[in-house]
Each structure stands twice: as structure tokens, then as C-alpha cells.
Design a protein around this motif. Structure first.
Motif, PDB file in Angstrom:
ATOM      1  N   TRP A  90       0.767  -1.238   0.075  1.00 23.17           N
ATOM      2  CA  TRP A  90       0.139  -0.034  -0.059  1.00 23.17           C
ATOM      3  C   TRP A  90       0.752   1.257   0.059  1.00 23.17           C
ATOM      4  CZ3 TRP A  90      -4.298   0.157   4.162  1.00 23.17           C
ATOM      5  CH2 TRP A  90      -5.566   1.165   3.676  1.00 23.17           C
ATOM      6  N   ASN A  91       0.680   2.051  -0.999  1.00 21.12           N
ATOM      7  CA  ASN A  91       1.053   3.636  -0.743  1.00 21.12           C
ATOM      8  C   ASN A  91       0.236   4.383   0.223  1.00 21.12           C
ATOM      9  OD1 ASN A  91       1.210   6.497  -1.381  1.00 21.12           O
ATOM     10  ND2 ASN A  91       2.412   5.931  -3.115  1.00 21.12           N
ATOM     11  N   ILE A  92       0.546   4.715   1.199  1.00 19.53           N
ATOM     12  CA  ILE A  92      -0.150   5.215   2.216  1.00 19.53           C
ATOM     13  C   ILE A  92      -0.218   7.018   2.250  1.00 19.53           C
ATOM     14  CG2 ILE A  92      -0.193   3.236   3.624  1.00 19.53           C
ATOM     15  CD1 ILE A  92       1.831   4.969   5.344  1.00 19.53           C
ATOM     16  N   GLY A 100       6.709  -6.168  -4.544  1.00 21.36           N
ATOM     17  CA  GLY A 100       5.701  -5.482  -4.840  1.00 21.36           C
ATOM     18  C   GLY A 100       6.027  -3.939  -4.368  1.00 21.36           C
ATOM     19  N   GLY A 101       4.843  -3.131  -4.881  1.00 21.05           N
ATOM     20  CA  GLY A 101       5.067  -1.800  -4.350  1.00 21.05           C
ATOM     21  C   GLY A 101       4.291  -0.693  -5.307  1.00 21.05           C
ATOM     22  N   ASP A 102       4.611   0.372  -5.218  1.00 23.54           N
ATOM     23  CA  ASP A 102       4.003   1.487  -6.144  1.00 23.54           C
ATOM     24  C   ASP A 102       4.995   1.676  -7.134  1.00 23.54           C
ATOM     25  OD1 ASP A 102       2.910   3.601  -7.356  1.00 23.54           O
ATOM     26  OD2 ASP A 102       3.083   5.190  -5.777  1.00 23.54           O
ATOM     27  N   MET A 108      -8.630  -5.731  -2.961  1.00 27.78           N
ATOM     28  CA  MET A 108      -7.872  -4.440  -2.719  1.00 27.78           C
ATOM     29  C   MET A 108      -8.441  -4.199  -0.986  1.00 27.78           C
ATOM     30  SD  MET A 108      -8.494  -2.112  -5.976  1.00 27.78           S
ATOM     31  CE  MET A 108      -7.634  -2.659  -7.434  1.00 27.78           C
ATOM     32  N   VAL A 109      -7.876  -3.324  -0.515  1.00 33.74           N
ATOM     33  CA  VAL A 109      -8.110  -2.652   0.885  1.00 33.74           C
ATOM     34  C   VAL A 109      -8.338  -1.305   0.711  1.00 33.74           C
ATOM     35  CG1 VAL A 109      -7.362  -4.666   2.145  1.00 33.74           C
ATOM     36  CG2 VAL A 109      -5.897  -3.038   1.776  1.00 33.74           C
ATOM     37  N   TRP A 133      -5.627   2.529  -3.685  1.00 30.80           N
ATOM     38  CA  TRP A 133      -5.908   1.281  -2.840  1.00 30.80           C
ATOM     39  C   TRP A 133      -5.039   0.528  -2.206  1.00 30.80           C
ATOM     40  CZ3 TRP A 133     -10.279   3.979  -2.572  1.00 30.80           C
ATOM     41  CH2 TRP A 133     -11.045   3.971  -3.342  1.00 30.80           C
ATOM     42  N   GLY A 134      -5.001  -0.288  -1.515  1.00 37.62           N
ATOM     43  CA  GLY A 134      -4.123  -1.193  -1.034  1.00 37.62           C
ATOM     44  C   GLY A 134      -4.420  -2.705  -1.628  1.00 37.62           C
TER      45      GLY A 134
END
Length: 268
Positions: free
Chosen positions: A22-24, A163-165, A240-241, A257-258
């Protein structure tokens, strides 16, 4: 939670593994504390073994350490904004943590890696926030190739997750020759469900505060798996979260979205 339910979940978790990526949105100051608390709530509720976070800042890093006490929180930097990896203490043994700067990045982007054992599975975990914006596509592709090569170079006995943005566009994947045959895109391998495709999406009201075209929809956030020689992690679910607005501030937790992936663990 009752003791019985906790014990049941602990037994079940030996044979599964969850990962949230997740990019927060730590660079957006609006409702930052409430939004970060919401991220922590998702983590503590879903109880994943592994969490990859991007756009963490010092303030949110300290909140993560405080609000997620069952996790070891590893940071890629202590300046500006950075990535972080959270590992559930009860089931993850950390062997090595290394941060590799991308030498030609103009945004101080890095590849964060952890060599570890998760629920008795030997893993190599990698996250990054690749170079942003259309105009930096060449640098972004270079960074992606570095990460993919790093995945392939790991000991074949280890499962590798990156994984990541990634800020990546499908065309850019094509430009670099596609994914290597032994690296799987987990959204694709779990069914390519359209409702879980776009992680940065004007259509869902997520970007109403941003000046972007109404047709803007991107799958910026991705997770890749390189299976080990005798596959241990079998992806079973991808979703997604963070899809609901928070009652505390009427905002989403992030402008991304996460992603949460569940793996079955194949026992030897």
C-alpha cells in the motif's frame, strides 16, 4: 478476540501467508493522522505476515511502530519519504535487511529487501516506489529491470516477492520485453478480476481532489512472485483494501487502494 479464536487463527496461519502492499500517501498532510490510523487498523485487523508500504514519512513511521506493536518495522530511509516493510514478529525471522539506492534516480528511490523465513518458508521480500510521472518513464523502466534481475538472482530455494507502487504502465512492461517466464504477476495469476485491477482510479471517487482527467485509471501498484524450485507459496486470493471512506474524516485512507494477497503454503 477469545483465546480459542486466537489459537485457531494461529494454527491456520501456519499454512497460509497474507501480504498487504500500500502507498499510504504520507505526502498529503490532510487528515494524515486519521488516515494513518486507518491503515494501522487494516493491518491489525487483517493480521498479515508481511506488509509493504510506500510514501511513509517520519511521522507515520513512528505511528506504525506504536500502533502495530506485533510487527517489526523496517525503514528504507529516515529522510523525506520512504518505503517500509512490516513483519509479524510471531512468525517471521529476519536474516538480512538491505537497501539498494537506484543510482540514477532523481527522486531518491530505493529497492528495499529482506531475507527472512515466514511460517517456515524461506523468502526474499522486496519493495520499492519506482520513479513517478510520465516524463520519468525511462528511469522507471531501468529501475524495474534492476528489481526483476534482483528477483532472478536470488537463491532458487527461496520464494521471492516484489511489490510496491511501481508507477508502471502496461506499455512499459512491453517495452522492457515483458516479465521473465519465471516471474508471475499476482493480479493476473489469480484471475485478473477487473474490480481489483485499478489501484489509482478517478472512477471510484478516489482522486476527486486531484486535477486529473476523468478517464484516469492505472494499475500502478503490483505484486510479482518468483516461485522457488519446489514452490512453497501458492497465490489463492487477490483483493483491494482501503475502499471505504473513513467516518472519522470522510476521506479515504490513501489516494491508492491497498492490495492484499493470500497464499497457501505447500507443506513438504
Amino acid at each position: 478476540m477469545s483465546i480459542r479464536r486466537y489459537e485457531e487463527r494461529q494454527r491456520a496461519s501456519r499454512y497460509t501467508m497474507k501480504l498487504i502492499c500500500w502507498n499510504i500517501n504520507g505526502l498529503q498532510s490532510k487528515n494524515l493522522r486519521l488516515r494513518t490510523l486507518a491503515v494501522c487498523d487494516v493491518i491489525n485487523t487483517e493480521h498479515p505476515e508481511v506488509v509493504f508500504l510506500q510514501e511513509v514519512i517520519r511521522q507515520t513511521f513512528l505511528m506504525l511502530k506504536k500502533e502495530c506493536p506485533h510487527y517489526t518495522v523496517l525503514q528504507a530511509s529516515d529522510k523525506d519519504y520512504f518505503t517500509a516493510i512490516l513483519l509479524r514478529k510471531s512468525c517471521v525471522t529476519v536474516e538480512e535487511h538491505v537497501v539498494h539506492p537506484f543510482p540514477t534516480s532523481v527522486m531518491a528511490r530505493k529497492l528495499q529487501t529482506v531475507k527472512c523465513i515466514v511460517n517456515n518458508v524461506q523468502c526474499y521480500l522486496m519493495t520499492s516506489h519506482l520513479e513517478s510521472m510520465d516524463s520519468h518513464d525511462e528511469e522507471r523502466k531501468k529501475q524495474l529491470l534492476v528489481a526483476l534481475q534482483a528477483m532472478e538472482n536470488v537463491d532458487k530455494d527461496r520464494a521471492v516477492i516484489f511489490g510496491g507502487d511501481l508507477n508502471i504502465r502496461d506499455k512499459e512492461i512491453t517495452d522492457v520485453g515483458g516479465l521473465p517466464d519465471n516471474i508471475l504477476d499476482l493480479w493476473e495469476i489469480t484471475g485478473s478480476r477487473p474490480e481489483h485491477q485499478y489501484t489509482w482510479d478517478y472512477w471510484q471517487g478516489q482522486l476527486n481532489h486531484v486535477k486529473v482527467a476523468k478517464e484516469t485509471r492505472f494499475r500502478f501498484d503490483r505484486i510479482y512472485l518468483r516461485r522457488n524450485a519446489r514452490p512453497s507459496l501458492i497465490p489463492t486470493n487477490f483483493k483491494m483494501v482501503g475502499l471505504e471512506k473513513l467516518s472519522s474524516c470522510h476521506d479515504f485512507a490513501s489516494d491508492h487502494w491497498g492490495i492484499m494477497v493470500t497464499f497457501a503454503i505447500r507443506r513438504r
